[in-house]
Design a protein around this motif. Structure first.
Motif, PDB file in Angstrom:
ATOM      1  N   ASN A   5       0.870  -1.125  -0.112  1.00 41.34           N
ATOM      2  CA  ASN A   5       0.101   0.023   0.176  1.00 41.34           C
ATOM      3  C   ASN A   5       0.783   1.263   0.029  1.00 41.34           C
ATOM      4  O   ASN A   5       0.741   2.151  -0.614  1.00 41.34           O
ATOM      5  N   SER A   6       1.796   0.968   0.778  1.00 44.35           N
ATOM      6  CA  SER A   6       2.823   2.380   0.680  1.00 44.35           C
ATOM      7  C   SER A   6       3.516   2.663  -0.819  1.00 44.35           C
ATOM      8  O   SER A   6       3.569   3.752  -1.190  1.00 44.35           O
ATOM      9  N   LEU A   7       3.853   1.530  -1.274  1.00 44.13           N
ATOM     10  CA  LEU A   7       4.468   1.672  -2.807  1.00 44.13           C
ATOM     11  C   LEU A   7       3.358   2.193  -3.585  1.00 44.13           C
ATOM     12  O   LEU A   7       3.758   3.208  -4.626  1.00 44.13           O
ATOM     13  N   ARG A   8       2.184   1.737  -3.591  1.00 41.72           N
ATOM     14  CA  ARG A   8       1.025   2.125  -4.512  1.00 41.72           C
ATOM     15  C   ARG A   8       0.661   3.702  -4.351  1.00 41.72           C
ATOM     16  O   ARG A   8       0.557   4.272  -5.311  1.00 41.72           O
ATOM     17  N   GLY A   9       0.903   3.966  -2.939  1.00 39.25           N
ATOM     18  CA  GLY A   9       0.363   5.529  -2.604  1.00 39.25           C
ATOM     19  C   GLY A   9       1.424   6.404  -2.737  1.00 39.25           C
ATOM     20  O   GLY A   9       1.443   7.735  -2.995  1.00 39.25           O
TER      21      GLY A   9
END
Length: 87
Positions: A5-9
């Motif tokens: 999720n961190s990489l997506r955001g």
């Protein structure tokens, strides 16, 4: 899940494209990449074409974490750059 999720955001693909905006950046810039990291090495040269006051240093034998893999060479590149551009 948290990392994904961190990489997506906040990953590189989440940022808006700014390559054309580099032409407006009027400060000296040092672009450093590892020679084994072909993606970021190529991006450094692409950015250099757009940045009016930039220089490129490729740390041969280093990959994506060139500053960790070759700290002395990285520090030397930064030191040399600052000797020229720092007030």
């Amino acid at each position: 899940t948290g990392l994904a999720n961190s990489l997506r955001g906040m990953g590189a693909g989440a940022d808006r494209y700014v390559m054309e905006d580099l032409r407006d950046l009027g400060v000296p810039s040092l672009l450093v990449a590892g020679g084994l990291d072909t993606k970021y090495r190529d991006l450094a040269f692409e950015m250099h074409e757009r940045l009016p006051s930039s220089s490129v240093t490729i740390l041969e034998g280093a990959g994506h974490a060139a500053h960790f893999e070759q700290p002395a060479a990285f520090a030397g590149a930064v030191f040399d750059f600052l000797q020229i551009h720092a007030p």
